[in-house]
Scaffold this active site. Sequence first.
Site, mmCIF file in Angstrom:
data_model
loop_
_atom_site.group_PDB
_atom_site.id
_atom_site.type_symbol
_atom_site.label_atom_id
_atom_site.label_comp_id
_atom_site.label_asym_id
_atom_site.label_seq_id
_atom_site.Cartn_x
_atom_site.Cartn_y
_atom_site.Cartn_z
ATOM 1 N N HIS A 6 3.693 10.138 22.720
ATOM 2 C CA HIS A 6 3.311 11.533 22.534
ATOM 3 C C HIS A 6 4.080 12.409 21.444
ATOM 4 O O HIS A 6 5.308 12.311 21.397
ATOM 5 C CB HIS A 6 3.138 12.338 23.902
ATOM 6 N N ASP A 52 12.224 13.697 23.224
ATOM 7 C CA ASP A 52 11.104 13.551 24.373
ATOM 8 C C ASP A 52 10.105 14.180 23.506
ATOM 9 O O ASP A 52 9.920 15.475 23.568
ATOM 10 C CB ASP A 52 11.157 14.032 25.461
ATOM 11 N N GLU A 98 1.309 16.221 25.832
ATOM 12 C CA GLU A 98 1.690 15.506 26.920
ATOM 13 C C GLU A 98 2.666 16.503 27.767
ATOM 14 O O GLU A 98 2.593 16.365 29.200
ATOM 15 C CB GLU A 98 2.496 14.196 26.757
ATOM 16 N N GLU A 99 3.278 17.361 27.316
ATOM 17 C CA GLU A 99 4.032 18.347 27.957
ATOM 18 C C GLU A 99 3.496 19.175 28.742
ATOM 19 O O GLU A 99 3.909 20.014 29.607
ATOM 20 C CB GLU A 99 5.071 18.943 27.165
ATOM 21 N N HIS A 103 14.695 18.261 27.528
ATOM 22 C CA HIS A 103 13.844 19.386 27.439
ATOM 23 C C HIS A 103 14.932 20.542 27.341
ATOM 24 O O HIS A 103 14.999 21.512 28.015
ATOM 25 C CB HIS A 103 13.406 19.516 29.123
#
Length: 358
Positions: A71, A183, A215-216, A325
């Site tokens: 992603h 990420d 995606e998040e 994150h």
Amino acid sequence: MMINYTQEESVALIEVLSNAKGAPGFEDEVVEIIKQKYGHIFNIQEDSMRNLVIYRKNHSGNKPVIMLDGHSDEVAFIVQSIRPNGTLKFLPLGGWVAQTVPGHKVWIKNSEGTYIEGVMGSKPPHFGGGDGQKLEDMIIDVGATSYEEVVELFKIEAGAPVTPDATFSYNKITEVMLGKAFDNRLGCGCVIETLLALEGLELDVDVVGSISVQEEVGCRGAKVNVKTIKPHLAIIFEGSPADDTFMDSYSAQGSLKKGTQIRHFDRSFIANPRLIQQTKDVAKTHQIPYQCAVRSGGGTDAGPIHLELGAVPCLVLGVPVRYAHTHYGYSAMKDYKASIQLAVEYIKTLNQEVISTL
């Protein structure tokens, strides 16, 4: 012709992907990098959400399809409103821990497409601030003193995306990367490098890349791409949260320099045990380092991919990321390369008969 990136080429790819700004729903910069760098090698299709589907030039269309997913978005924020004193209220895009947010620099994209510097502000300790502050109590400060200044001078409006201000770096001695958005720009890099390593090879399967958006905020892009690609099996590359800085060596399942992370379980899916066994067998045969993860939280694009189009066996390969994150994360090149190598070697073993056993 197979294209295997050197360490230096991999670092250069991750650097440009990591530094790109790509809040959920605003992944354009990441998408353009991939299209410009690899559009001459692959056939790349893009939809209105900015999902990419990447076909190898020798895609046959009549073999079992293997989907490679990563992603393109990163955890970020969005401007909700502008206050009379010129500070900005915001909402999170993705999961943030409140204590990691204050004091960091961010970029706000204004209505003219220009990025404005800002600081994540919160109440200082002198006024009772500190631990326990919530995201909804925080603001973004661009150095303005009024609503009018923000709107007229900085051209910032409600709905503007906000991304962390962080710059990639690489330690050649430790072979460890430092940057934002691992990420999941690491996953995007894995998709690209796996496709490059397979380019020109005659396989018993068609391999299709998927660069999925949002995606998040609910794995939204993957829900679209899986219906476009219609895979018989999917490999999902992730920048998975590392746990080796706060767990002992027996409990940690996402350690730097211990190889790719094969995920057995999280809140979004339970991995196909036959697929897991096949993958581990390939890793052992080729002496590819790996670690197994049974996660109590989190999820990946494997969640919708394994459900949205019937039962699609999914393999999640994670590159451990310390402090995922947040504004900055650490990842090891060894784990990134192991993820690519395992995917490549496993795909070489696949055919209709093997997939039918899953």
